[in-house]
Every structure is written in C-alpha cells, then in structure tokens.
Design an enzyme around this catalytic site. Structure first.
Site, PDB file in Angstrom:
ATOM      1  CD  GLN A  81      -2.727   1.375   0.073  1.00  0.00           C
ATOM      2  OE1 GLN A  81      -3.048   0.392  -0.581  1.00  0.00           O
ATOM      3  NE2 GLN A  81      -3.109   2.604  -0.232  1.00  0.00           N
ATOM      4  CD  GLU A  82       2.916   3.633   3.803  1.00  0.00           C
ATOM      5  OE1 GLU A  82       3.263   4.608   3.124  1.00  0.00           O
ATOM      6  OE2 GLU A  82       2.276   3.742   4.864  1.00  0.00           O
ATOM      7  CB  SER A  83       6.412   2.025  -1.836  1.00  0.00           C
ATOM      8  OG  SER A  83       6.762   0.676  -1.549  1.00  0.00           O
TER       9      SER A  83
ATOM     10  CE1 TYR B  76      -0.847   3.120   4.368  1.00  0.00           C
ATOM     11  CE2 TYR B  76      -1.697   2.497   6.515  1.00  0.00           C
ATOM     12  CZ  TYR B  76      -0.666   2.522   5.597  1.00  0.00           C
ATOM     13  OH  TYR B  76       0.540   1.938   5.910  1.00  0.00           O
TER      14      TYR B  76
END
Length: 236
Positions: A75-77, A179
């Site tokens: 999810q972050e990158s 998120y």
C-alpha cells in the site's frame, strides 16, 4: 484481458511494480467474469512476495508478521524503492527521514533509505513500536502507521463487542480510513494465497459464451507456457 494480465505480470518481473500492480488492479475491477484459473492467477499476481529475504529478516529481527510487512509495503509504495512522497516519505515502507533517524538512532541519507533492506528493517522496527504501544492491536497499529500514534490516540477506541470494520468506518480522516481498509484488504489477499481450489462463480446476464472457462483456461495456460519459455521470472 488476458494480454493485460500477462503485461502486468511482466512489469512485476522486470522491476516495474508501480505500473504492474496498478495495471493488475484495474484489470481486477473490469474483468467480468474471469475463469477460476484466471482469477487465481490474477490474485497471486496482485499479491507478490517481493524482497522476500529482507522481509523475512526484518520479521525475525523485530517480531513482526511478514504478511503485515508485505501488506503495508504494497500500500505504501507498491514495492518501489525509489518512491518519494510529496510529504518526503522515502522507500518501500515510505518512512519519513525524521522517523527513520529516530528508529535508527542516527540520521540517514535519502540514498540509504532507498535501500530496500535498510528501509524494510527500519519500517519493521517502527511497526514493532506501534504494536507494543497498542498492545499488539494490528488495526490501531495500521492506522497509526499512516496518521501517527498521537492522532490515533485522540480517536474513540474499538469496543470489545464491536466488529473492527465498524470502527474503521468511524476513522475521522478519509485518507487513513481508506489506507486502513486497503492494508486490511492486502492482508486478506496474502492470506488467501494458500487457497489452491476454485469455487464456482455465477455469470452475469448475457456473460456466458461458447467454450466457457475451459477454453479461456487453455489460452491462459498457453500464455503461461510462453512466459516460462521466455525465461521470465514468475511475478506471482
């Protein structure tokens, strides 16, 4: 759709996870109805086990579930080490330089933070501190990874008799609410990788066609053989 599946998998294989995962996600919401085999292949491709050695090492060192590290990194990158956010977060786990320096005990250059093994280890150490803060509550830790523990402290805590999904819906920050949902979805996706069977899926009105799943499965298998014969790494 089959060509898009192959292209997305190839992008993962040539270290282009940013566009590869985006393409596979777009395919997953538009492809109606994929066959059972295609659905499983797409699911595996959307949940790649990337930087496996670094993930396992960080997991063992800091006592964090490797699946949780994968879910957050995705999810972050989208597993892209060179990504830098507008806010200044860097690397696979999208760490702010100040947070990374606090965890590491010394300032680190952006180049150092873009090293996957370094970034993942520091991200795991930070996540361990959040888990300890929230007494191993994964959901509060996920929200804190995005919004910060101080912010999450100000929110109403989940009740013991409450489904966690209802608490997530009450997160006051839209970005953190989204998120948290996505990371939970990633966790479920990685958990489902152990499933090897297929359940019948009903077709929508007017969706059936000659040949059915068998014909599509055959073409998908042929595409996979062509990928293997070209010595492409398995992205799933």
């Amino acid at each position: 759709a089959e060509e898009q599946l192959v292209e997305g998998r190839l992008r993962l294989s040539v270290d282009d996870p940013w566009r590869g995962l985006d393409q596979l996600w777009r395919l997953s919401v538009r492809w109606i109805p994929p066959s059972c085999r295609q659905r499983l292949l797409l699911q595996r491709s959307q949940n790649p086990v990337v930087f496996q050695q670094a993930i396992q090492s960080a997991s063992m060192q800091h006592g964090v579930d490797p699946t949780l590290l994968l879910a957050i990194a995705k999810q972050e990158s989208r597993f892209s080490p060179g990504v830098r956010s507008m806010a200044g977060a860097v690397g696979v786990m999208q760490l702010m330089p100040a947070t990374a320096a606090s965890v590491a005990g010394e300032p680190l250059s952006e180049r150092e933070l873009m090293q996957p093994s370094t970034n993942i280890s520091l991200g795991a150490a930070y996540l361990r501190s959040l888990l300890q803060l929230w007494e191993e509550d994964v959901f509060l830790s996920i929200a804190s990874y995005n919004a910060g523990p101080g912010t999450v402290h100000s929110w109403p805590k989940p009740r013991n008799d409450e489904e966690i999904e209802l608490w997530v819906e009450r997160i006051p920050y839209a970005e953190t609410r989204y998120y948290t949902k996505k990371v939970i979805d990633n966790l479920q996706g990685y958990a489902d990788l152990s499933s090897s069977g297929c359940e019948p899926v009903g077709r929508g009105m007017g969706q059936s066609r000659a040949g059915g799943d068998a014909a599509v499965d055959n073409r998908t298998e042929q595409n996979e053989r062509r990928e293997r014969s070209g010595n492409n790494a398995d992205a799933g």
